[in-house]
Design a protein around this motif. Structure first.
Motif: not given
Ligand code: HEM
Length: 420
Positions: A211-221
């Motif tokens: 899910a993160r791949k389509g919604d990058l944020g301010d986090d380590l992942t």
């Protein structure tokens, strides 16, 4: 395998016995004196207890593989084993991976734990800490583990990884179960439940990364995923999910336990507690002494890749070793009066609580920062905080991770009349 010495203490050694969990240091001291490198039949592991021998093992990844660092300590039932084999599709990434694979992954992750990155996190940790303290400040008495030392490192780490706050309770529960499977001796029912939940935990990490791949944020992942834009050596999906899985465990119980151990020893010495409240610059030294005196990780594992000698004792190829980090930290050949708790000890940093060498704890700056922040805020806001008398401390049943499960503390609120 036969025991190389007839030492009865070594033969009876059981790191999951109640007395040992309660206070491992007297037994470890005897082992260090009488059988510093010793085969323990009940666990089918060799126990190594001297500082010099443990440091030598950690410094030699070629002869001492880290492959077993996260393996179940004891044999699992066939059902539990099958669940782990099919359900856990993570790949070794850090603490249980040897070079050259380890060097590659560590290189990708190191910048995310740099001094600058941790310094940037400090205001957020300060804020979490003061909010958690505000919630109980007026009560006068609290279980400080439940109210502060458990939630703070979990909140910090899960936010760092980018997990939603709503999932925190579930994630913490899953982590506790992994601890017993890999470092304890759970019964068959527990094994079944815990391995099932470990697979759920792994699936959670896989889905989260997807899910993160389509919604990058301010986090380590997201930072790890972003490395793909510029770096041919960036980690693939399974490696990123495996890092998330590994960090979500390594990065909070360890710190919860460190802060719990710190509070136990500092609050039982009111003059030291008041000193660190008045002179916060002494707090980093106090944290180092807690890491030495009563570490939150007292044992770590390796497996020999060939026949070797450890401290002059021959050890066969394929031997599994328990490295008594807590014992090394009390070795009188390194630390003067090791059973004394002394926050100004000049050489406390020679402890091995974060390991040594290529696997040296990646999260040590974060763990130190969180501990320092909590101690500073508590000691300044509650100079008369104390342990509630008469309580018995309980420790989790496993060989490595050590810290009080709960701790009642009390204090006189400033508006309260001083007790006569
Ligand atoms: C008081 C808290 C902590 C203690 C006592 C501790 C202890 C350790 C120990 C003993 C090792 C193995 C070292 C070796 O094999 O030589 C280790 C490795 C590691 N720790 Fe920690 N740790 C703590 C906190 C953390 C935190 C907060 C994180 C992450 C946010 C973390 C992440 C890791 C990782 C990723 C490794 C493996 C590094 C590698 O293999 O390259 N630890 N830690």
């Amino acid at each position: 395998m036969t025991s190389p010495s007839g030492c009865p203490i070594a033969h009876a050694f059981d790191p999951l016995a109640a007395d040992y969990l309660n206070n491992p240091y007297p037994v470890l001291g005897l082992m260090r004196e009488q059988a510093p490198v010793h085969y323990v039949p009940s666990l089918d592991h060799w126990l190594v207890t001297r500082h010099a021998d443990i440091a030598a093992v950690l410094a030699d990844p070629e002869a001492f593989s880290a492959a077993n660092a996260q393996a179940p300590l004891t044999h699992l039932t066939p059902d539990a084993d099958a669940i782990l084999r099919t359900g856990l599709r993570n790949t070794p990434v850090l603490s249980n991976l040897d070079p050259p694979g380890h060097s590659h992954i560590r290189r990708q992750l190191a910048p995310l734990f740099s001094p600058q990155r941790i310094a940037r996190l400090r205001p957020r940790i300060e804020q979490f800490t003061s909010e958690l303290i505000d919630a109980f400040a007026d009560l006068g008495r609290v279980d400080i583990v439940e109210a502060l030392t458990f939630p703070l490192p979990a909140l910090t780490l899960f936010r760092l990884l980018g997990f939603p706050d709503d999932d925190v309770e579930q994630l913490k529960e899953w982590c506790g179960e992994k601890l017993e499977i890999n470092w304890g001796r759970p019964d068959a029912d527990y094994q079944l439940r815990a391995t099932t939940n470990m697979s759920h935990f792994w699936e959670y990490c896989e889905k989260y990364v997807e899910a993160r791949k389509g919604d990058l944020g301010d986090d380590l992942t997201s930072d790890l995923l972003r490395q793909r834009d510029t770096d041919a050596g960036a980690l693939d999906d399974r490696e990123v999910a495996s890092v998330v899985f590994a960090l979500s465990f390594a990065g909070h119980e360890t710190t919860t336990n460190l802060i719990g151990n710190a509070l136990r020893h500092l609050l039982s010495r009111p003059e030291v507690w008041q000193e660190i409240g008045r002179e916060p610059e002494a707090i980093p030294e106090a944290v180092e002494e807690v890491l030495r005196y009563d570490s939150s990780v007292i044992a770590w594992r390796r497996i020999t890749t060939r026949a070797v000698t450890v401290g002059g004792i021959p050890v066969p190829a394929g031997a599994r070793l328990i490295l008594g980090l807590g014992s090394a930290n009390h070795d009188p050949t390194v630390f003067a009066d090791p059973e004394e708790f002394e926050i100004h000890r000049p050489d406390a940093k020679a402890h091995l609580s974060f390991g040594k060498g290529i696997h040296y704890c990646l999260g040590q700056r974060l763990a130190r920062a969180e501990s320092e922040i909590v101690l500073r805020q508590l000691a300044q806001r509650f100079p008369n905080m104390r342990l509630v008398p008469g309580q018995e401390f309980r420790y989790p049943r496993n060989i490595s991770f050590r810290g009080p499960v709960s701790m009642q503390v009390e204090w006189t609120r400033t508006e309260d009349p001083v007790a006569a």
